[in-house]
Design a protein around this motif. Sequence first.
Motif, PDB file in Angstrom:
ATOM      1  N   ASP A 180       0.875  -1.188  -0.125  1.00  0.00           N
ATOM      2  CA  ASP A 180      -0.223  -0.257  -0.115  1.00  0.00           C
ATOM      3  C   ASP A 180       0.563   1.221   0.344  1.00  0.00           C
ATOM      4  OD1 ASP A 180      -2.270  -1.490  -0.073  1.00  0.00           O
ATOM      5  OD2 ASP A 180      -2.641  -1.632   1.900  1.00  0.00           O
ATOM      6  N   GLU A 181       1.813   1.257   0.858  1.00  0.00           N
ATOM      7  CA  GLU A 181       3.457   2.220   1.042  1.00  0.00           C
ATOM      8  C   GLU A 181       3.822   2.194  -0.884  1.00  0.00           C
ATOM      9  OE1 GLU A 181       6.835   4.215   3.188  1.00  0.00           O
ATOM     10  OE2 GLU A 181       5.916   2.507   3.810  1.00  0.00           O
ATOM     11  N   ARG A 232       2.289   1.722  -3.658  1.00  0.00           N
ATOM     12  CA  ARG A 232       1.282   2.233  -4.331  1.00  0.00           C
ATOM     13  C   ARG A 232       0.569   3.900  -4.345  1.00  0.00           C
ATOM     14  NH1 ARG A 232      -1.569  -2.709  -2.669  1.00  0.00           N
ATOM     15  NH2 ARG A 232      -1.272  -4.307  -4.523  1.00  0.00           N
ATOM     16  N   ARG A 233       1.019   4.540  -2.907  1.00  0.00           N
ATOM     17  CA  ARG A 233       0.713   5.359  -2.743  1.00  0.00           C
ATOM     18  C   ARG A 233       1.371   6.183  -3.187  1.00  0.00           C
ATOM     19  NH1 ARG A 233      -1.338   3.275   2.331  1.00  0.00           N
ATOM     20  NH2 ARG A 233       0.872   3.342   2.965  1.00  0.00           N
ATOM     21  N   THR A 266       1.149   7.121  -6.965  1.00  0.00           N
ATOM     22  CA  THR A 266       0.202   8.037  -7.419  1.00  0.00           C
ATOM     23  C   THR A 266       0.926   8.919  -7.000  1.00  0.00           C
ATOM     24  OG1 THR A 266      -1.569   6.109  -6.018  1.00  0.00           O
ATOM     25  CG2 THR A 266      -1.417   9.055  -6.077  1.00  0.00           C
ATOM     26  N   ALA A 308      -1.746   3.500  -9.537  1.00  0.00           N
ATOM     27  CA  ALA A 308      -1.023   3.264  -8.773  1.00  0.00           C
ATOM     28  C   ALA A 308      -1.823   1.413  -9.128  1.00  0.00           C
ATOM     29  CB  ALA A 308      -1.409   3.479  -7.343  1.00  0.00           C
TER      30      ALA A 308
END
Length: 308
Positions: A219-220, A222-223, A226, A251
């Motif tokens: 998740d980090e 993907r951030r 983004t 992402a």
Amino acid sequence: MRIGLTGGGSTVDKIIVHAQQAEADGFSALWYASAVAGDPLVAMAIAGRATSSIELGTAVLQTYPCHPLLQANRVAAAANAMGRAGLTLGIGPSHDAVVRDVLGLSYANVADNTEEYLRILTALLDGEDVDFAGDHWSLHGGGRMSELDRPVPVLLAAMGPRMVRIAGRYADGVVLWMAGARAIETRIAPALLDAASEAGRPAPRIVAGLPVAVHADADEARRAVTATADGYAGMTNYQRIIDVSGGSSAADLAIVGDEDAVCAGLQRLLDAGATDIWAQPVAVGADREARRASLRRTHELLRDLVRE
């Protein structure tokens, strides 16, 4: 795996060092955006003289507003200067927001425009004397094309059905950005292969480009993607291919996670029909040292894969 990286460097000297290191690490290619060093062809030509086997490609040079004869001669000059390394020309019509709003040109009938451009350009690079009158581009060559010391493959940035078929008929394949495995398998590979077969051309290449980050926290990662990919949301052609790929943002398409997850994501691209992977490592972390560590981890995995 045939894995290439995004070509970069803020100066010609740094571009040369990066190319030499990528070749030493075993990567198959480097892919340079049109804005690298103002125009990547000069830097690529110099880097090509400092390397011997790595493919140096553009991803991509814009067709607007450069006439195909001028483009072909620019590419020939760079390719002939490179020495033993090979140049691959990735071209594309760019985007409506760039062509219309920045350059002040019409983006109407972009597929027809691109087809005429590609027909002229590939014929010139194949050594033909072109005499062509089209609705968008015309050329009465009269021997104005420079000779090439070696062939220059041409890849088209094609994501929509019409553009993919054009690539199959006239180019050596496609160079993709933000097209995931589902889009390659269902939309791009079948149409491209069919068009190439109908035209009597060899099996085309599919160069699949995506952000990649090896990191424990997906998740980090993907951030982080983004944070570097906001512009894609406003570009219709990118959003369409992201949707076809099963995502809603850049992402969602990035290949992130630990080593096993990233390996599986890269393999899915190959299983879908990609012949080459173009990886753009993304730095992940709250501070400079963490971001450097994440890039090293990603680079090490990719390097290990190309050396297997």
